[in-house]
Design a protein around this motif. Sequence first.
Motif, PDB file in Angstrom:
ATOM      1  N   CYS A   5      54.559  69.160  64.876  1.00  0.00           N
ATOM      2  CA  CYS A   5      53.826  69.889  63.832  1.00  0.00           C
ATOM      3  C   CYS A   5      54.065  69.260  62.462  1.00  0.00           C
ATOM      4  N   CYS A  53      51.599  67.280  60.001  1.00  0.00           N
ATOM      5  CA  CYS A  53      50.631  68.025  59.185  1.00  0.00           C
ATOM      6  C   CYS A  53      51.281  69.149  58.367  1.00  0.00           C
ATOM      7  N   HIS A  54      52.253  69.844  58.944  1.00  0.00           N
ATOM      8  CA  HIS A  54      52.800  71.024  58.249  1.00  0.00           C
ATOM      9  C   HIS A  54      54.122  70.756  57.537  1.00  0.00           C
ATOM     10  N   TYR A 111      52.876  86.932  62.350  1.00  0.00           N
ATOM     11  CA  TYR A 111      51.587  86.304  62.044  1.00  0.00           C
ATOM     12  C   TYR A 111      51.510  84.881  62.601  1.00  0.00           C
ATOM     13  N   MET A 147      44.118  71.937  65.433  1.00  0.00           N
ATOM     14  CA  MET A 147      45.089  72.911  65.940  1.00  0.00           C
ATOM     15  C   MET A 147      44.956  73.163  67.432  1.00  0.00           C
ATOM     16  N   LYS A 178      39.160  77.761  51.725  1.00  0.00           N
ATOM     17  CA  LYS A 178      38.477  77.561  53.020  1.00  0.00           C
ATOM     18  C   LYS A 178      38.556  78.821  53.886  1.00  0.00           C
TER      19      LYS A 178
END
Length: 186
Positions: free
Chosen positions: A31, A34-35, A56, A74, A149
Amino acid sequence: MKLKLIVCAAALTLPTFLFSATAGAAKSDSCAHCHGTDGNSTSSAYPSLAGQTREYIYRQIKAFKEGSRKNSMMSTAVVVLSDQDMQDLAEYFSGQTMVRSTAKTDPAIIEQGKRIAAEAQCVACHQPNFKGLNEFPRVSRQKYPYIVKQLKDFRDGARVSDVMGPTAQNLTDEQIEALAQYLTSL
Ligand code: HEC
Ligand code: HEC
């Protein structure tokens, strides 16, 4: 035999979150590109996950995997994850600290966003200062382009939510940009 049972019982009584966060850190390599390694994404195209609520994060990974939330990057990233992986990753990222966004903001537009948020009573769900709780995401300090977005996706039906759909329904692009500047600045 007796000894083995005692060892097992001792292992079970240790807090499970300890195992999960450690396991999550090990699983988060894929991950990080990107994160970010600590959940603070370096590109504003990707949301930060650090300090997001555990519940969440877990729900969103599951939604991408099951296809109820759609994004090609994703869905590829989560395809191999088991339910345990999702829980561990959620535990890990929720325990990281989200750093303040460096997006350029305009004080007058932030004020406008603050007014719109107050009128719409967004904090009734997102909690004071938009810090989130359980299934209500933290949105403070999130990346500006990402927030824009998402609000447009909710409004236009590209991201489906019974709650956020109606909330975003009548927002103009200008109002969305003002809200996003306000949220990113918190
Ligand atoms: C190739 C880039 C990429 C990789 C790798 C990636 N993600 Fe994502 N992720 C994204 C993008 C882009 C979005 C936003 C999608 C959208 O616009 O709805 C996202 C959104 C998310 C969200 C929702 C965030 C929110 O605030 O709603 C979660 C949770 C998430 N990613 C977790 C993960 C996890 C866990 C991994 C590793 C197993 C991972 N991602 C790997 C690009 C990536
Ligand atoms: C009735 C409760 C409720 C209200 C009011 C509400 N939200 Fe939300 N919001 C949610 C929930 C629940 C989600 C997660 C939706 C999902 O599961 O996809 C969400 C998601 C979001 C997201 C996407 C977060 C992310 O990380 O992808 C943003 C941005 C957002 N809300 C902003 C707002 C703003 C701005 C307002 C006020 C104009 C608002 N919300 C009002 C419940 C609410």
